[in-house]
Enzyme design. Structure first.
Site, PDB file in Angstrom:
ATOM      1  N   LYS A   1       0.833  -1.212   0.000  1.00 28.84           N
ATOM      2  CA  LYS A   1       0.000   0.000   0.000  1.00 28.84           C
ATOM      3  C   LYS A   1       0.866   1.262   0.000  1.00 28.84           C
ATOM      4  O   LYS A   1       0.656   2.167  -0.806  1.00 28.84           O
ATOM      5  CB  LYS A   1      -0.932   0.008   1.226  1.00 28.84           C
ATOM      6  CG  LYS A   1      -1.836  -1.208   1.323  1.00 28.84           C
ATOM      7  CD  LYS A   1      -2.718  -1.174   2.543  1.00 28.84           C
ATOM      8  CE  LYS A   1      -1.987  -1.216   3.872  1.00 28.84           C
ATOM      9  NZ  LYS A   1      -1.290  -2.495   4.153  1.00 28.84           N
TER      10      LYS A   1
ATOM     11  N   ARG B   1      11.779  -5.000   5.170  1.00 29.32           N
ATOM     12  CA  ARG B   1      11.445  -3.607   4.822  1.00 29.32           C
ATOM     13  C   ARG B   1      12.310  -2.597   5.590  1.00 29.32           C
ATOM     14  O   ARG B   1      12.558  -2.750   6.771  1.00 29.32           O
ATOM     15  CB  ARG B   1       9.962  -3.360   5.180  1.00 29.32           C
ATOM     16  CG  ARG B   1       9.548  -1.913   5.177  1.00 29.32           C
ATOM     17  CD  ARG B   1       8.070  -1.760   5.091  1.00 29.32           C
ATOM     18  NE  ARG B   1       7.348  -2.189   6.281  1.00 29.32           N
ATOM     19  CZ  ARG B   1       6.014  -2.188   6.365  1.00 29.32           C
ATOM     20  NH1 ARG B   1       5.283  -1.794   5.342  1.00 29.32           N
ATOM     21  NH2 ARG B   1       5.420  -2.591   7.466  1.00 29.32           N
TER      22      ARG B   1
ATOM     23  N   ARG C   1      -0.565  -8.711  13.449  1.00 30.48           N
ATOM     24  CA  ARG C   1      -1.133  -7.713  12.533  1.00 30.48           C
ATOM     25  C   ARG C   1      -1.947  -8.386  11.430  1.00 30.48           C
ATOM     26  O   ARG C   1      -2.995  -7.891  11.018  1.00 30.48           O
ATOM     27  CB  ARG C   1      -0.008  -6.838  11.949  1.00 30.48           C
ATOM     28  CG  ARG C   1       0.527  -5.846  13.001  1.00 30.48           C
ATOM     29  CD  ARG C   1       1.939  -5.379  12.731  1.00 30.48           C
ATOM     30  NE  ARG C   1       2.077  -4.637  11.505  1.00 30.48           N
ATOM     31  CZ  ARG C   1       3.261  -4.405  10.907  1.00 30.48           C
ATOM     32  NH1 ARG C   1       4.377  -4.894  11.418  1.00 30.48           N
ATOM     33  NH2 ARG C   1       3.306  -3.701   9.814  1.00 30.48           N
TER      34      ARG C   1
ATOM     35  N   ARG D   1      -9.782   0.463   8.931  1.00 32.39           N
ATOM     36  CA  ARG D   1      -9.352  -0.892   9.267  1.00 32.39           C
ATOM     37  C   ARG D   1     -10.427  -1.667  10.020  1.00 32.39           C
ATOM     38  O   ARG D   1     -10.215  -2.840  10.331  1.00 32.39           O
ATOM     39  CB  ARG D   1      -8.119  -0.803  10.172  1.00 32.39           C
ATOM     40  CG  ARG D   1      -6.783  -1.061   9.465  1.00 32.39           C
ATOM     41  CD  ARG D   1      -5.717  -0.836  10.511  1.00 32.39           C
ATOM     42  NE  ARG D   1      -4.452  -1.461  10.338  1.00 32.39           N
ATOM     43  CZ  ARG D   1      -3.386  -0.873   9.798  1.00 32.39           C
ATOM     44  NH1 ARG D   1      -3.476   0.310   9.247  1.00 32.39           N
ATOM     45  NH2 ARG D   1      -2.234  -1.482   9.804  1.00 32.39           N
TER      46      ARG D   1
ATOM     47  N   ARG E   1      11.142  -0.408  11.248  1.00 29.58           N
ATOM     48  CA  ARG E   1      10.087  -0.213  12.241  1.00 29.58           C
ATOM     49  C   ARG E   1      10.192  -1.251  13.348  1.00 29.58           C
ATOM     50  O   ARG E   1      10.439  -2.420  13.076  1.00 29.58           O
ATOM     51  CB  ARG E   1       8.719  -0.340  11.554  1.00 29.58           C
ATOM     52  CG  ARG E   1       8.353   0.896  10.773  1.00 29.58           C
ATOM     53  CD  ARG E   1       7.175   0.687   9.880  1.00 29.58           C
ATOM     54  NE  ARG E   1       6.033   0.018  10.504  1.00 29.58           N
ATOM     55  CZ  ARG E   1       4.862  -0.168   9.901  1.00 29.58           C
ATOM     56  NH1 ARG E   1       4.684   0.289   8.664  1.00 29.58           N
ATOM     57  NH2 ARG E   1       3.881  -0.791  10.511  1.00 29.58           N
TER      58      ARG E   1
HETATM   59  P1  ADP Z   1       2.278  -1.810   3.229  1.00 33.17           P
HETATM   60  O1  ADP Z   1       2.298  -0.312   3.137  1.00 33.17           O
HETATM   61  O2  ADP Z   1       1.071  -2.423   2.578  1.00 33.17           O
HETATM   62  O3  ADP Z   1       2.478  -2.327   4.638  1.00 33.17           O
HETATM   63  P2  ADP Z   1       4.821  -1.620   1.796  1.00 33.17           P
HETATM   64  O4  ADP Z   1       4.445  -0.802   0.619  1.00 33.17           O
HETATM   65  O5  ADP Z   1       5.597  -0.960   2.879  1.00 33.17           O
HETATM   66  O6  ADP Z   1       3.517  -2.367   2.393  1.00 33.17           O
HETATM   67  O7  ADP Z   1       5.607  -2.882   1.263  1.00 33.17           O
HETATM   68  C1  ADP Z   1       6.231  -3.813   2.180  1.00 33.17           C
HETATM   69  C2  ADP Z   1       7.616  -4.195   1.675  1.00 33.17           C
HETATM   70  O8  ADP Z   1       7.484  -4.978   0.476  1.00 33.17           O
HETATM   71  C3  ADP Z   1       8.482  -2.992   1.309  1.00 33.17           C
HETATM   72  O9  ADP Z   1       9.799  -3.253   1.732  1.00 33.17           O
HETATM   73  C4  ADP Z   1       8.382  -2.899  -0.214  1.00 33.17           C
HETATM   74  O10 ADP Z   1       9.595  -2.398  -0.773  1.00 33.17           O
HETATM   75  C5  ADP Z   1       8.130  -4.343  -0.631  1.00 33.17           C
HETATM   76  N1  ADP Z   1       7.175  -4.444  -1.756  1.00 33.17           N
HETATM   77  C6  ADP Z   1       6.094  -3.669  -2.019  1.00 33.17           C
HETATM   78  N2  ADP Z   1       5.462  -4.072  -3.134  1.00 33.17           N
HETATM   79  C7  ADP Z   1       6.146  -5.150  -3.596  1.00 33.17           C
HETATM   80  C8  ADP Z   1       6.015  -6.033  -4.730  1.00 33.17           C
HETATM   81  N3  ADP Z   1       5.009  -5.884  -5.625  1.00 33.17           N
HETATM   82  N4  ADP Z   1       6.923  -7.027  -4.866  1.00 33.17           N
HETATM   83  C9  ADP Z   1       7.935  -7.181  -3.960  1.00 33.17           C
HETATM   84  N5  ADP Z   1       8.124  -6.396  -2.897  1.00 33.17           N
HETATM   85  C10 ADP Z   1       7.253  -5.395  -2.696  1.00 33.17           C
HETATM   86  P1  AMP Z   2       0.689   0.506   9.382  1.00 33.03           P
HETATM   87  O1  AMP Z   2       1.760   1.547   9.234  1.00 33.03           O
HETATM   88  O2  AMP Z   2      -0.508   0.778   8.531  1.00 33.03           O
HETATM   89  O3  AMP Z   2       1.227  -0.892   9.209  1.00 33.03           O
HETATM   90  O4  AMP Z   2       0.174   0.627  10.885  1.00 33.03           O
HETATM   91  C1  AMP Z   2       1.046   0.391  11.988  1.00 33.03           C
HETATM   92  C2  AMP Z   2       0.232   0.238  13.267  1.00 33.03           C
HETATM   93  O5  AMP Z   2      -0.458   1.471  13.560  1.00 33.03           O
HETATM   94  C3  AMP Z   2      -0.858  -0.827  13.230  1.00 33.03           C
HETATM   95  O6  AMP Z   2      -0.372  -2.130  13.526  1.00 33.03           O
HETATM   96  C4  AMP Z   2      -1.826  -0.291  14.306  1.00 33.03           C
HETATM   97  O7  AMP Z   2      -1.337  -0.554  15.605  1.00 33.03           O
HETATM   98  C5  AMP Z   2      -1.747   1.212  14.087  1.00 33.03           C
HETATM   99  N1  AMP Z   2      -2.749   1.676  13.094  1.00 33.03           N
HETATM  100  C6  AMP Z   2      -2.498   2.260  11.884  1.00 33.03           C
HETATM  101  N2  AMP Z   2      -3.635   2.578  11.249  1.00 33.03           N
HETATM  102  C7  AMP Z   2      -4.647   2.178  12.072  1.00 33.03           C
HETATM  103  C8  AMP Z   2      -6.054   2.204  11.968  1.00 33.03           C
HETATM  104  N3  AMP Z   2      -6.684   2.698  10.882  1.00 33.03           N
HETATM  105  N4  AMP Z   2      -6.787   1.703  13.004  1.00 33.03           N
HETATM  106  C9  AMP Z   2      -6.179   1.219  14.099  1.00 33.03           C
HETATM  107  N5  AMP Z   2      -4.853   1.133  14.243  1.00 33.03           N
HETATM  108  C10 AMP Z   2      -4.084   1.622  13.251  1.00 33.03           C
END
Ligand code: ADP
Ligand code: AMP
Length: 216
Positions: free
Chosen positions: A13, A127, A172, A88, A161
């Site tokens: 995302k 990541r 999660r 969410r 993170r």
């Molecule tokens: P989200 O925001 O949904 O938690 P991220 O965009 O941070 O996910 O992506 C998680 C990890 O996977 C990052 O390190 C990113 O570089 C990698 N990633 C994202 N999209 C892809 C893909 N299509 N193929 C392989 N790796 C990906």
């Molecule tokens: P994310 O960066 O989206 O992976 O979110 C990291 C953490 O923030 C999650 O595991 C939750 O603890 C909190 N969080 C982020 N967005 C929300 C949401 N919309 N509702 C509740 N918790 C959230």
């Protein structure tokens, strides 16, 4: 245009939201990023959220809907928004409807990034991001072009993170399955859901999203 990118942690995302910011001038609203900023700044919201986030559980609906509303108010009415990590839960989806209506906005697309759960742990544990500009990277899938230097801003410090560890990721994912996936039918009933193969190459995912936004 206002869209939701929906998918489990690690689905891509943030990666796709960042591309849409660059290519379409939309603005990414990530509740995760906002909460991490609040934790870092030590605000009352941050103090409440920290332990919950470290455990991989969900912060209260009131807190996240409050910060989303506040942030939307800072944007011009014509700015397109990408909701990343929000809503969410069903109550958050309900709040988002009210928040948008109050501001004369509506939801155009919900794009579901469909991913194989086994791949998510590897995505999340590999990541890292640029400490200066937040650009996202991955140990195996997206290294900076010059090792140790951010492609986007030239920064040389990177961070990971605290919640990107295998144990927290499992919690999660369970939260996603139990509370977030069930909101899809709300949007399916409105005919605004599109599904994209999130296992594809990042560029192909971006192309698929562009095609949806362009109505192709
Ligand atoms: P989200 O925001 O949904 O938690 P991220 O965009 O941070 O996910 O992506 C998680 C990890 O996977 C990052 O390190 C990113 O570089 C990698 N990633 C994202 N999209 C892809 C893909 N299509 N193929 C392989 N790796 C990906
Ligand atoms: P994310 O960066 O989206 O992976 O979110 C990291 C953490 O923030 C999650 O595991 C939750 O603890 C909190 N969080 C982020 N967005 C929300 C949401 N919309 N509702 C509740 N918790 C959230």
């Amino acid at each position: 245009m206002n869209i939701i990118l929906l998918g489990p942690p690690g689905a891509g995302k943030g990666t796709q939201a960042s591309r849409l910011e660059e290519t379409r001038g939309m603005v990414q609203l990530s509740t995760g990023d906002m909460l991490r900023a609040a934790v870092k700044a030590g605000t009352p919201v941050g103090l409440k959220a920290k332990a919950v986030m470290d455990a991989g559980e969900l912060v209260s609906d009131e807190i996240v809907s409050g910060i989303i509303g506040d942030r939307l108010d800072e944007l011009g009415a014509g700015t397109g928004v990408i909701f990343d990590g929000y809503p969410r839960t069903a109550p958050q989806a309900e709040s988002l409807d009210a928040i948008l209506t109050e501001r004369g906005r509506s939801l155009d697309h919900v794009i579901e990034l469909a991913v194989d759960e086994d791949a998510l742990v590897e995505r999340i544990t590999g990541r890292f991001t640029c400490a200066t500009c937040g650009e996202g990277y991955h140990d195996s899938f997206k290294q900076p072009k010059i090792s140790g230097v951010c492609d986007k801003c030239g920064g040389t410090e990177f961070k990971r993170r605290p919640d990107d560890n295998e144990e927290t990721v499992r919690t999660r994912m369970a939260e996603y399955r139990a509370k977030t996936a069930p909101i899809l039918p709300i949007y399916e009933a409105r005919g605004i859901v599109s599904r994209v193969d999130g296992m594809a190459d990042m560029n192909d995912v971006a192309q698929a999203i562009t095609a949806i936004l362009d109505g192709r």
